[in-house]
Scaffold this active site. Structure first.
Site, mmCIF file in Angstrom:
data_model
loop_
_atom_site.group_PDB
_atom_site.id
_atom_site.type_symbol
_atom_site.label_atom_id
_atom_site.label_comp_id
_atom_site.label_asym_id
_atom_site.label_seq_id
_atom_site.Cartn_x
_atom_site.Cartn_y
_atom_site.Cartn_z
ATOM 1 N N LEU A 92 75.235 17.859 29.010
ATOM 2 C CA LEU A 92 73.689 16.972 28.354
ATOM 3 C C LEU A 92 74.396 16.999 26.627
ATOM 4 C CD1 LEU A 92 70.855 18.950 30.472
ATOM 5 C CD2 LEU A 92 71.948 16.959 30.739
ATOM 6 N N GLU A 93 73.655 16.938 25.670
ATOM 7 C CA GLU A 93 73.977 16.712 24.268
ATOM 8 C C GLU A 93 73.385 16.826 23.515
ATOM 9 O OE1 GLU A 93 77.462 16.740 22.877
ATOM 10 O OE2 GLU A 93 78.356 15.974 24.999
ATOM 11 N N LYS A 94 72.846 18.560 22.711
ATOM 12 C CA LYS A 94 71.978 18.747 22.284
ATOM 13 C C LYS A 94 71.847 17.972 20.963
ATOM 14 C CE LYS A 94 70.872 22.962 22.824
ATOM 15 N NZ LYS A 94 71.035 24.437 22.452
ATOM 16 N N SER A 149 76.428 20.763 25.520
ATOM 17 C CA SER A 149 77.327 20.593 24.416
ATOM 18 C C SER A 149 76.790 20.153 23.264
ATOM 19 C CB SER A 149 78.219 19.360 25.115
ATOM 20 O OG SER A 149 79.006 19.239 23.557
ATOM 21 N N ALA A 152 78.741 15.407 20.918
ATOM 22 C CA ALA A 152 78.699 14.486 21.748
ATOM 23 C C ALA A 152 79.612 13.422 20.975
ATOM 24 C CB ALA A 152 77.364 13.937 21.177
#
Length: 154
Positions: A92-94, A149, A152
């Protein structure tokens, strides 16, 4: 909100999964596109208007297509689904970065500035608490590892 009152529910959610990306590099079929198609087949709740697109891995096409899709659908939530040959988990990208892109796209193009959107912000942070999402998915006991993460697509 007064004590005992419920949080209002949205009547309809316009959800767009804009980025099941197309083939690139050694990926003749991009697994992100397959995943998005499977989600479309499974469907979501009846009050979710799901729009699914395969987005070419081309800087200039993305610069035109994504804003046009936003304008067309005015989504409340957008999920971009990607694939990485290095990932060993669901990641999952923050945040999404605008700079540091050095790889050629499918048209053998890379912006000279290594910037996706000239003059755009260096980083766009998700308003979704990805740490909480990660914890909730992990607590379900599924046979999948979810990690976070901040890098991205570069």
């Amino acid at each position: 909100m007064s004590a005992g009152s419920e949080r209002p529910r949205l009547k309809s959610v316009n959800f767009s999964s804009l980025a099941g990306f197309g083939p690139f590099g050694e990926h003749a079929v991009n697994a992100s596109w397959i995943a998005v198609q499977e989600l479309e087949k499974l469907g979501l709740r009846d009050d979710v208007d799901l729009h699914v697109y395969e987005v070419p891995v081309e800087y200039q096409t993305v610069q035109r297509l994504i804003p046009a899709l936003w304008k067309k659908h005015s989504p409340q939530l957008v999920v971009h689904v990607g694939v990485s040959g290095m990932a060993t988990t669901v990641t999952l990208e923050k945040c999404g970065h605008n700079v540091g892109y050095k790889g050629l796209d499918n048209c053998r193009f890379c912006p000279g500035s290594q910037c996706c959107v000239e003059g755009g912000p260096e980083c766009i942070d998700s308003i979704i608490d990805m740490d909480a999402v990660c914890r909730r998915v992990s607590a379900l006991g599924l046979d999948v590892t979810v990690t976070i993460s901040k890098d991205a697509g570069r």
